[in-house]
Motif scaffolding. Structure first.
Motif, PDB file in Angstrom:
ATOM      1  N   GLN A 139     -20.238   5.223  -1.296  1.00 24.55           N
ATOM      2  CA  GLN A 139     -20.379   3.775  -1.073  1.00 24.55           C
ATOM      3  C   GLN A 139     -19.084   3.296  -0.448  1.00 24.55           C
ATOM      4  N   GLN A 140     -19.164   2.595   0.693  1.00 21.53           N
ATOM      5  CA  GLN A 140     -17.962   2.116   1.380  1.00 21.53           C
ATOM      6  C   GLN A 140     -18.172   0.674   1.832  1.00 21.53           C
ATOM      7  N   GLY A 141     -17.284  -0.209   1.410  1.00 21.68           N
ATOM      8  CA  GLY A 141     -17.355  -1.584   1.881  1.00 21.68           C
ATOM      9  C   GLY A 141     -16.945  -1.687   3.334  1.00 21.68           C
ATOM     10  N   TYR A 142     -17.519  -2.646   4.056  1.00 13.57           N
ATOM     11  CA  TYR A 142     -17.047  -2.940   5.414  1.00 13.57           C
ATOM     12  C   TYR A 142     -16.734  -4.429   5.508  1.00 13.57           C
ATOM     13  N   GLY A 143     -15.737  -4.733   6.347  1.00 18.75           N
ATOM     14  CA  GLY A 143     -15.208  -6.093   6.360  1.00 18.75           C
ATOM     15  C   GLY A 143     -14.108  -6.209   5.319  1.00 18.75           C
ATOM     16  N   ARG A 144     -13.333  -7.260   5.456  1.00 20.29           N
ATOM     17  CA  ARG A 144     -12.192  -7.433   4.557  1.00 20.29           C
ATOM     18  C   ARG A 144     -12.598  -7.992   3.204  1.00 20.29           C
ATOM     19  N   LEU A 145     -11.663  -7.892   2.254  1.00 19.15           N
ATOM     20  CA  LEU A 145     -11.847  -8.474   0.932  1.00 19.15           C
ATOM     21  C   LEU A 145     -12.199  -9.953   1.094  1.00 19.15           C
ATOM     22  N   ILE A 146     -13.207 -10.416   0.384  1.00 23.39           N
ATOM     23  CA  ILE A 146     -13.741 -11.750   0.688  1.00 23.39           C
ATOM     24  C   ILE A 146     -12.765 -12.865   0.355  1.00 23.39           C
ATOM     25  N   TRP A 147     -11.774 -12.599  -0.532  1.00 23.06           N
ATOM     26  CA  TRP A 147     -10.806 -13.659  -0.832  1.00 23.06           C
ATOM     27  C   TRP A 147      -9.751 -13.805   0.265  1.00 23.06           C
ATOM     28  N   LEU A 148      -9.789 -12.942   1.284  1.00 19.19           N
ATOM     29  CA  LEU A 148      -8.896 -13.112   2.432  1.00 19.19           C
ATOM     30  C   LEU A 148      -9.455 -14.102   3.445  1.00 19.19           C
ATOM     31  N   HIS A 149     -10.700 -14.542   3.252  1.00 17.64           N
ATOM     32  CA  HIS A 149     -11.319 -15.562   4.109  1.00 17.64           C
ATOM     33  C   HIS A 149     -11.219 -15.165   5.588  1.00 17.64           C
ATOM     34  N   THR A 165      -6.308 -14.538  24.516  1.00 21.53           N
ATOM     35  CA  THR A 165      -7.654 -14.217  24.039  1.00 21.53           C
ATOM     36  C   THR A 165      -7.834 -14.803  22.648  1.00 21.53           C
ATOM     37  N   PRO A 166      -9.056 -15.261  22.326  1.00 23.04           N
ATOM     38  CA  PRO A 166      -9.282 -15.840  20.997  1.00 23.04           C
ATOM     39  C   PRO A 166      -8.957 -14.824  19.904  1.00 23.04           C
ATOM     40  N   LEU A 167      -8.237 -15.255  18.905  1.00 24.85           N
ATOM     41  CA  LEU A 167      -7.764 -14.335  17.879  1.00 24.85           C
ATOM     42  C   LEU A 167      -8.937 -13.805  17.051  1.00 24.85           C
ATOM     43  N   ALA A 168      -8.878 -12.511  16.787  1.00 21.35           N
ATOM     44  CA  ALA A 168     -10.029 -11.848  16.177  1.00 21.35           C
ATOM     45  C   ALA A 168      -9.645 -10.983  14.988  1.00 21.35           C
ATOM     46  N   GLY A 169      -8.373 -10.970  14.595  1.00 17.24           N
ATOM     47  CA  GLY A 169      -7.961 -10.146  13.472  1.00 17.24           C
ATOM     48  C   GLY A 169      -7.709  -8.708  13.874  1.00 17.24           C
ATOM     49  N   THR A 170      -7.689  -7.832  12.900  1.00 23.42           N
ATOM     50  CA  THR A 170      -7.292  -6.453  13.112  1.00 23.42           C
ATOM     51  C   THR A 170      -8.471  -5.557  13.467  1.00 23.42           C
ATOM     52  N   SER A 171      -8.148  -4.426  14.110  1.00 22.36           N
ATOM     53  CA  SER A 171      -9.133  -3.348  14.249  1.00 22.36           C
ATOM     54  C   SER A 171      -8.917  -2.398  13.076  1.00 22.36           C
ATOM     55  N   ALA A 219     -10.442  -1.823   8.623  1.00 20.94           N
ATOM     56  CA  ALA A 219     -11.376  -2.217   7.566  1.00 20.94           C
ATOM     57  C   ALA A 219     -12.837  -2.160   8.008  1.00 20.94           C
ATOM     58  N   THR A 220     -13.140  -1.358   9.022  1.00 19.31           N
ATOM     59  CA  THR A 220     -14.509  -1.263   9.542  1.00 19.31           C
ATOM     60  C   THR A 220     -15.055  -2.659   9.811  1.00 19.31           C
ATOM     61  N   ARG A 221     -14.221  -3.492  10.443  1.00 20.78           N
ATOM     62  CA  ARG A 221     -14.590  -4.890  10.648  1.00 20.78           C
ATOM     63  C   ARG A 221     -14.761  -5.260  12.110  1.00 20.78           C
ATOM     64  N   GLY A 222     -14.403  -4.368  13.053  1.00 17.16           N
ATOM     65  CA  GLY A 222     -14.391  -4.753  14.456  1.00 17.16           C
ATOM     66  C   GLY A 222     -15.743  -5.210  14.963  1.00 17.16           C
ATOM     67  N   LEU A 223     -16.765  -4.371  14.833  1.00 13.34           N
ATOM     68  CA  LEU A 223     -18.103  -4.750  15.284  1.00 13.34           C
ATOM     69  C   LEU A 223     -18.661  -5.874  14.420  1.00 13.34           C
ATOM     70  N   TYR A 224     -18.474  -5.755  13.124  1.00  9.49           N
ATOM     71  CA  TYR A 224     -18.989  -6.772  12.208  1.00  9.49           C
ATOM     72  C   TYR A 224     -18.447  -8.152  12.547  1.00  9.49           C
ATOM     73  N   MET A 225     -17.133  -8.277  12.720  1.00  5.67           N
ATOM     74  CA  MET A 225     -16.534  -9.587  12.920  1.00  5.67           C
ATOM     75  C   MET A 225     -16.548 -10.029  14.386  1.00  5.67           C
ATOM     76  N   ALA A 284     -26.367  -4.668  12.097  1.00  4.48           N
ATOM     77  CA  ALA A 284     -25.469  -3.509  12.031  1.00  4.48           C
ATOM     78  C   ALA A 284     -24.643  -3.516  10.756  1.00  4.48           C
ATOM     79  N   LYS A 285     -24.354  -2.306  10.250  1.00  2.00           N
ATOM     80  CA  LYS A 285     -23.351  -2.103   9.217  1.00  2.00           C
ATOM     81  C   LYS A 285     -22.142  -1.439   9.865  1.00  2.00           C
ATOM     82  N   GLY A 286     -21.093  -1.218   9.091  1.00  2.00           N
ATOM     83  CA  GLY A 286     -19.904  -0.560   9.621  1.00  2.00           C
ATOM     84  C   GLY A 286     -20.014   0.951   9.501  1.00  2.00           C
ATOM     85  N   ILE A 287     -19.364   1.697  10.434  1.00  2.00           N
ATOM     86  CA  ILE A 287     -19.396   3.156  10.382  1.00  2.00           C
ATOM     87  C   ILE A 287     -18.036   3.780  10.707  1.00  2.00           C
ATOM     88  N   GLY A 288     -17.062   3.010  11.145  1.00  2.00           N
ATOM     89  CA  GLY A 288     -15.776   3.580  11.540  1.00  2.00           C
ATOM     90  C   GLY A 288     -15.107   4.381  10.447  1.00  2.00           C
TER      91      GLY A 288
END
Length: 781
Positions: free
Chosen positions: A457-467, A524-530, A532-538, A729-733
């Motif tokens: 089991q692997q979470g994708y996206g950042r910890l939700i309290w990081l908003h 470029t509009p800020l998009a956070g980091t590549s 936490a398996t968040r690139g495609l998701y976010m 989509a889910k994350g796969i990185g």
């Protein structure tokens, strides 16, 4: 401006449109340049009048700097600057989770250069900029310094002793968590069998092809520009704050990255380049050698994880008590967050009603640790999946069957009590991976064949309290071509290409006619980091929103042109037409020109917000950690020479529910690359430290598997369409990597009948394990 929050799966292509681009193995936009050697990486950029930089590092891991004299270095002809701690306007730089805007970061800053105390071998003491690399090296050799050795601590359990040297805070504990779910005592009382084991993982190096590198210069507006190999252009804030500059006076421009895996998610060369650029007023280039790189970024955390698990005779888990210790090195960096991932993932993809987890990250004077693909969930998987195999052996139950009887299902609560709402296809993934192994190879003399499986089991996206948020911009030109802008960095996985493919799907324009501008903190509009398996998701979701808004305006105007409802209009191959009535159509360029002449907005800036939430309950660990989860499994077959201990991986197959594959070939590539890393993690890779000093300081001693060591890796892609990313989509990185190492460990144990509990599983450890079990060379269970 469009905006949305990612709490519901996005499974449509747009107004019921069937997919035309999504799911296809299209040629990525970054591939031609890479294949033909035309892609410029950060190290390829140079400037006239450029200086070359070097970093002087401490040879000792724990010491007091008693004398530092740089006068001879500064006097050397060709030296433009030598900087020490005393030359800095501020002595520290932020190390907390990068790319954050709306969350108060932890107070875990690190000294930029050594002030008085050295805390790890390789900690920077001085920076040099000179006309040539050879002069810079000569200047470093002229710097005189004295270090008084101090007592250090090099074992996390020793660091927890009351009289241990203090490296971090009052007790060397960087972070601590606990989970309390159900009644642990009742769970163990109900158990017929209790299985207890301890598993250990090692320090690991990212070993990316491209070392850390960057070029800095001051532009005509007085802005410090930094072109670097980074996973996060939003480091500009940390760099600016460390230099006492406004955020607007530092600009980071990313380049295509030659491998990151988490090792370029922290500030690395950017701050040193900026400091030297400001000091000299000239362009400065800093490129780490491979040996520099081994000291220049955080490593994967070593973990010690103990599982005590209760089982009923039928294999049902009745209780799980888990103790987790990770090693942070002397600074926090990502350790609190890596530990959180491991804590949440501790029980694995299994329903356990009675869970008790205690975890801590402990400071030592070994190298500092930070982000690495898998981010704590991999270490957790290595432990819980070996524990499941050991339990199956004790219970006398088939190991796949034991897993089936305990797998989580959609709607079940995980360890933190959160009920997963997306598909949980772990069982299907495990079956497909195992079946794909095919016929088992026969034993041949002392060479024994073993098979292993691991689920996760692997979470994708950042910890939700990081908003977490990401922005994306899409516009269509009057000639029908499309521009996409996003701050996301492309770290080799085709992040930019995925954005083009999403825009192509929604706007009906060939990817060859879509230009993506990415990873520039100013334009470029800020998009956070590549990470936490968040690139495609976010970022994919932000571009999905922006392109969808542009599409809707185009369809509305076309509907009026054709005299039909907008829902009856579609776009494909740069033509706009009424569905089912090909006679009513027009060129996309014509429609765009009509919109332009009427002042209809032809671009959109969108923001995508991940679910926002609060921290877990500090006493129970209950609540939500991640937006959603990816599930899957990996199966391998190995051959073990019981005389030499050599392990050869024969077959390696990963099966994962990715939700929706935007580019199937890219998804398969992510799985294959992650698996190859998992093979090295299991069998050969280890950074060895003795009393804080690195004993494997180059790739001659640090053993990465090569293409000659790697078998064919098979990727099986399942698509439930239930993820929170674009089109479901889910994350796969990261998930493609997470179970591979554990599967290899289980296969080796299956082959030889005994388990090696400490990674990596080297030939020496295999032979020792056989000997300890009383097995003669050439024999196995």
């Amino acid at each position: 401006m469009s905006e949305a929050r990612g709490t519901v799966a996005d499974t449509s292509a747009g107004d019921g449109m069937a997919f035309r681009q999504i799911g296809k193995s299209v040629v990525r936009t970054d591939v031609p340049g890479k294949v033909h050697g035309k892609t410029p990486y950060a190290g390829d950029y140079t400037m006239t009048d450029m200086l070359h930089a070097k970093v002087l590092r401490s040879p000792l891991p724990s010491a007091r700097l008693t004398r530092l004299d740089v006068s001879r270095a500064r006097a050397l002809p060709g030296v433009a600057a030598v900087l020490t701690y005393g030359d800095l306007s501020k002595g520290t730089v932020a190390t907390d989770i990068p790319g954050q805007t709306g969350f108060k970061r932890l107070n875990t800053d690190q000294q930029i250069l050594v002030d008085r105390i050295v805390r790890y071998q390789g900690e920077p003491i001085a920076l040099v900029a000179a006309e040539t690399l050879s002069i810079a090296q000569e200047a470093m050799d002229l710097i005189e310094f004295d270090l008084e050795p101090l007592e250090g601590v090099y074992d996390p359990f020793a660091a927890l002793e009351p009289d241990a040297p203090k490296v971090f805070g009052a007790d060397n504990i960087v972070a601590r968590y606990k989970i309390r779910k159900g009644d642990i005592e009742a769970g163990f009382a109900a158990a017929d069998v209790v299985v207890e084991n301890t598993f250990r993982t090692q320090y690991i190096e990212h070993a990316f092809l491209e070392p850390e590198v960057g070029l800095g210069w001051v532009d005509d507006q007085g802005v410090i520009n930094i072109r670097s190999s980074t996973q996060c252009v939003e480091h500009y804030r940390y760099v600016a704050e460390a230099m006492g500059l406004p955020h607007s006076k530092v600009r980071i421009r990313g380049a295509l990255v030659g491998g990151g895996f988490g090792g370029k998610s922290d500030v690395t060369v950017e701050l040193y380049i900026a400091l030297l650029t400001k000091a000299t007023g000239r362009p400065v280039r800093l490129c780490y050698t491979r040996e520099d790189s081994l000291y220049g970024h955080g490593k994967r955390h070593p973990f010690t994880i103990t599982h005590r698990t209760g089982f009923a005779r039928d294999g049902r888990i009745t209780a799980s008590k888990i103790d987790i210790t990770s090693e942070s090195g002397p600074y926090a960096f990502m350790s609190p967050y890596v530990l959180m991932y491991a804590t949440e993932a501790g029980p694995g993809p299994y329903r356990v009603d009675n869970v008790h987890v205690d975890s801590r990250s402990v400071a030592t004077n070994n190298m500092y640790t930070s982000a690495f693909r898998g981010f704590g969930a991999t270490q957790a998987c290595i432990a819980y999946e070996q524990q499941m195999d050991e339990a199956a052996r004790v219970l006398g139950i088939d190991r796949l069957e034991l897993r089936r009887r305990n797998f989580l299902k959609t709607g079940d609560p995980i360890a933190t009590g959160f009920q997963v709402r997306s598909a949980v296809w772990t069982d299907q993934c495990m079956e497909k991976a195992w079946e794909a192994l095919g016929e088992r190879a026969p034993d041949q003399g002392p060479v024994r064949i073993g098979r292993g499986v691991a689920a996760y089991q692997q979470g994708y996206g950042r910890l939700i309290w990081l908003h977490d948020t990401a922005e994306g911009w899409v516009g269509i030109e009057t000639d029908g071509t499309v521009v996409v802008r996003s701050g996301i960095t492309d770290i080799g996985a085709g992040q930019g290409s995925a954005l083009a493919q999403i825009a192509s799907e929604l706007l009906g324009v060939d990817m060859k006619n879509i230009t993506v501008y990415n990873s520039d903190s100013s334009t470029t509009p800020l998009a956070g980091t590549s990470t936490a398996t968040r690139g495609l998701y976010m970022s994919g979701s932000a571009v999905r929103l922006a392109a969808g808004a542009v599409r809707n305006r185009l369809l509305e105007r076309a509907g009026r042109q054709f005299g039909v409802e907008a829902g009856r209009v579609d776009i494909a191959d740069s033509r706009v037409f009424v569905t089912g009535d090909a006679a009513r159509s027009m060129d996309l360029r014509e429609l765009v020109r009509i919109c332009a002449s009427e002042g209809i907005h032809r671009s959109e800036l969108a923001i995508f917000r991940a679910p926002f939430g609060d921290w877990l309950d500090p006493e129970t660990g209950q609540g939500q950690v991640h937006p959603d989860y990816t599930y899957g499994a990996h199966a391998v077959e190995v051959a073990v020479d019981t005389e030499t201990g050599e392990v050869t991986i024969l077959k390696s197959i990963g099966a994962h529910d990715v939700g929706r594959a935007v580019n199937r070939a890219a998804v398969e590539g992510q799985i294959e690359g992650g698996v190859a890393q998992g093979h090295g993690y299991a069998l050969s890779e280890e950074l060895i430290y003795k009393d804080g000093k690195l004993k494997t300081p180059s790739l001659s001693e640090y053993l990465c598997p090569t293409a000659m060591d790697t078998c064919r890796i098979q990727a099986i892609v399942l698509e439930s369409g239930t993820g929170l990313g674009p089109f479901g989509a889910k994350g796969i990185g990261e998930p493609g990597h997470t179970p591979a190492c554990a599967a290899v460990a289980n296969a080796v144990a299956d082959a030889i009948g005994v388990r090696v509990f400490d990674l990596p599983i080297t030939p020496e450890k295999v032979v020792k394990a056989l000997a300890a079990a009383g097995r003669q060379p050439g024999s196995a269970a």
